[in-house]
Design a protein around this motif. Sequence first.
Motif, short mmCIF file in Angstrom:
data_model
loop_
_atom_site.label_atom_id
_atom_site.label_comp_id
_atom_site.label_asym_id
_atom_site.label_seq_id
_atom_site.Cartn_x
_atom_site.Cartn_y
_atom_site.Cartn_z
N PHE A 222 -3.26 2.89 6.37
CA PHE A 222 -4.27 3.93 6.11
C PHE A 222 -4.37 4.90 7.28
O PHE A 222 -4.65 6.09 7.09
N TYR B 94 -1.38 7.09 6.82
CA TYR B 94 -1.55 7.87 5.59
C TYR B 94 -2.52 9.02 5.82
O TYR B 94 -2.31 10.13 5.31
N ALA B 95 -3.57 8.76 6.61
CA ALA B 95 -4.53 9.82 6.93
C ALA B 95 -3.87 10.91 7.77
O ALA B 95 -4.08 12.11 7.53
N CYS C 199 -2.73 -3.24 6.57
CA CYS C 199 -3.52 -2.28 5.78
C CYS C 199 -4.09 -1.17 6.66
O CYS C 199 -4.01 0.01 6.32
N ILE D 254 -0.61 3.02 -3.25
CA ILE D 254 -1.77 3.89 -3.01
C ILE D 254 -1.46 5.35 -3.29
O ILE D 254 -2.24 6.02 -3.99
N LEU E 155 0.83 -1.21 0.00
CA LEU E 155 0.00 0.00 0.00
C LEU E 155 0.86 1.26 0.00
O LEU E 155 0.52 2.26 -0.64
#
Length: 237
Positions: free
Chosen positions: A139, A142-143, A135, A70, A66
Amino acid sequence: MKIKIPQLLGWVFLYFIYRDILGPINQTRSISKVFHSLVESNHGICLELSSLGIEMLAAVISYLILYFTIPSKKYLLSIVLFSAMFIGLSLLRYGLEEILIFHVFGKGNYWGDFSSLFYLIDNSFFTSAYAMIGCIYFFFNYALYNERKNQNLIIENKKSELSFLKSQINPHFLFNSLNNLYSLIYHKSEIALAYTSKLSNLIRYSLYESNEKIILDKELDYINDFIDLEKMRLDYK
């Protein structure tokens, strides 16, 4: 965004403890029985270590897939890599448990005959929980990264706007004009109101209108106000 593997491995280990140790303890209501079953044989210890290693790899590889796909929106590549990961980890587990450990102890992790498809599906099912941890961890970070990035962008925009506003008005001229206005008000000059109005118009123009397309008459009015202020300040033509 920095790669954060150690923290991820910490979460994976905590989940492993919860699922493989605390879970059986909750089912059997016996700590000693679960502990004994884990350490009663070298074969069991090797299987647990193999399982932990595979599950840590699943989380780390999922996170890295990811991380590199991503942000660049390579979604199809991400799906392909995840599929390859599940197949590769199943083959690795098979090599460790059904070949290496079986060769050492005479038994592996699976009993009886089983098909390759069953082995792949069964291992992928148990590995998917740890892949999901990788995962979720990605995320979440990443946020946070995007939030910090947006905040920094807002700050940079504000700095740019401030620099632009500062560049619109000559500080030396502004300070002189304010000092002159103070003098006019102090001496109760009749031109103080007109001076204030022209200075206000000039500042408003510099801050809010000069960065847009304007008609020539407005530009000339601005220049005339500027000249009038200089005449008042210098007291001669």
